[in-house]
Design a protein around this motif. Structure first.
Motif, short mmCIF file in Angstrom:
data_model
loop_
_atom_site.label_atom_id
_atom_site.label_comp_id
_atom_site.label_asym_id
_atom_site.label_seq_id
_atom_site.Cartn_x
_atom_site.Cartn_y
_atom_site.Cartn_z
N UNK A 1 32.25 -21.34 -18.56
CA UNK A 1 32.74 -20.04 -18.12
C UNK A 1 34.21 -19.91 -18.50
N UNK A 2 34.55 -18.78 -19.11
CA UNK A 2 35.94 -18.56 -19.54
C UNK A 2 36.30 -17.09 -19.36
N UNK A 3 37.50 -16.73 -19.76
CA UNK A 3 37.97 -15.36 -19.57
C UNK A 3 37.09 -14.34 -20.29
N UNK A 4 36.49 -14.73 -21.42
CA UNK A 4 35.73 -13.76 -22.20
C UNK A 4 34.34 -13.49 -21.64
N UNK A 5 33.75 -14.45 -20.93
CA UNK A 5 32.40 -14.23 -20.40
C UNK A 5 32.36 -14.19 -18.87
N UNK B 1 30.05 -9.67 -11.81
CA UNK B 1 31.19 -8.76 -11.79
C UNK B 1 30.98 -7.60 -12.75
N UNK B 2 30.23 -7.83 -13.83
CA UNK B 2 29.98 -6.76 -14.81
C UNK B 2 29.15 -5.62 -14.23
N UNK B 3 28.45 -5.87 -13.09
CA UNK B 3 27.64 -4.81 -12.47
C UNK B 3 28.45 -3.89 -11.58
N UNK B 4 29.70 -4.25 -11.28
CA UNK B 4 30.53 -3.40 -10.44
C UNK B 4 31.04 -2.21 -11.23
N UNK C 1 39.05 -2.34 -6.61
CA UNK C 1 39.19 -2.75 -5.22
C UNK C 1 39.09 -4.26 -5.08
N UNK C 2 38.12 -4.88 -5.77
CA UNK C 2 37.94 -6.31 -5.64
C UNK C 2 39.13 -7.07 -6.23
N UNK C 3 39.67 -6.57 -7.36
CA UNK C 3 40.86 -7.21 -7.94
C UNK C 3 42.03 -7.13 -6.96
N UNK C 4 42.17 -6.00 -6.28
CA UNK C 4 43.25 -5.85 -5.30
C UNK C 4 43.08 -6.84 -4.15
N UNK D 1 38.56 -10.97 -15.93
CA UNK D 1 37.36 -10.18 -16.20
C UNK D 1 37.45 -8.79 -15.58
N UNK D 2 37.92 -8.71 -14.36
CA UNK D 2 38.01 -7.40 -13.68
C UNK D 2 39.03 -6.51 -14.37
N UNK D 3 40.15 -7.05 -14.79
CA UNK D 3 41.17 -6.24 -15.48
C UNK D 3 40.70 -5.81 -16.85
N UNK D 4 39.89 -6.65 -17.48
CA UNK D 4 39.44 -6.35 -18.84
C UNK D 4 38.45 -5.20 -18.88
#
Length: 277
Positions: free
Chosen positions: A196-200, A234-237, A244-247, A272-275
């Motif tokens: 698992x990394x920043x891209x996936x 996270x991709x389903x949000x 909201x979750x990032x905050x 991931x959330x910011x991307x």
């Protein structure tokens, strides 16, 4: 850290949805193949278990008659296409665990406080029913930051004062790198999966949400604690949910972040959330 409780409409306490069938199938497999890991009942919890089964079955047959029908020899579930009979189970809590997908815990009053005297917990989030059985509330929540100093007294007082028949609910969440519902032990504090990394991360990290309810039983005086678990990558949000979750992740105190195991996954989740926002 607060209890964050809200009043629950009794009619929607346990409500069938699209996820019931899959979770009930997994529950049945766990209860059959790992029964001693996910099911337990102490003698002092037997009366409460009987009340729990009566409450669950009455609720389901009264509010969802298209899904559940009471028959002379048991409860028929259209969800699973089976009729559940008490004679086929070890005890009432065992049967209640097959009727619906919420995990069930029984907290009974004792001289030493409220103790966990029974449970059907097929989807634990980094705890293990056999290790918690018989413990009072402070022992169960020993790892929760500030529980002993901030929450122990109000939680005990709430259990004492909860009116019989009243139901309240709350939500709890964790960030997981494993989509499995059955996550016992302390997996959240082991090294993250190296793949698992920043891209996936958006597809490989999951928001795990538990909808929890508390109901006091009128005869035994025990409290039923239910836990319904939902998992989403996270991709389903949607955009607002990601923001909201990032905050929330950015605002967590260090002790809470450590308790939730976010040293492992928090940075990748934020990337991931910011991307995708």
């Amino acid at each position: 850290m607060t209890m964050g409780l809200r009043s629950q409409d009794p009619a929607t306490w346990l409500a069938p949805d699209a996820g019931w069938t899959a979770q009930l199938t997994e529950r049945s497999n766990r209860l059959r193949n790992q029964k001693w890991d996910v099911l337990a009942l102490m003698p002092e919890g037997l009366d409460a278990a009987g009340e729990c089964l009566t409450l669950v079955s009455t609720h389901l047959t009264n509010h969802f008659p298209g899904w559940f029908q009471r028959q002379a020899d048991g409860i028929h579930s259209s969800v699973t296409g089976t009729t559940l009979r008490m004679a086929d189970f070890d005890h009432p809590l065992h049967m209640a665990a097959h009727l619906q997908p919420d995990d069930l815990c029984l907290m009974t009053p004792s001289a030493g406080g409220w103790r966990l005297t029974g449970g059907a917990v097929c989807f634990p989030s980094h705890w293990f029913l056999p290790h918690m059985l018989g413990k009072p509330l402070p022992g169960i929540h020993r790892r929760v930051p500030s529980y002993a100093t901030t929450l122990a007294t109000p939680v005990d007082r709430f259990f004492d004062m909860l009116a019989a028949g009243r139901t309240v609910w709350r939500v709890n969440w964790t960030l997981a790198d494993d989509p499995a519902l059955f996550q016992p032990g302390t997996v959240a504090h082991k090294p993250v999966d190296a793949s698992i990394n920043d891209s996936n991360g958006a597809d490989r990290l999951y928001l795990r949400v538990e909808r929890q309810t508390l109901t006091k039983l009128p005869v035994s005086g025990a409290v039923i604690f239910t836990i319904r678990t939902h998992m989403r990558p996270l991709s389903a949000l949607n955009g607002a949910q990601r923001y909201q979750f990032a905050s929330i992740l950015r605002s967590l105190p260090d002790a809470v972040a450590a308790y939730k195991g976010l040293q492992r996954t928090g940075a990748m989740a934020l990337a991931a959330l910011d991307d995708v926002r």
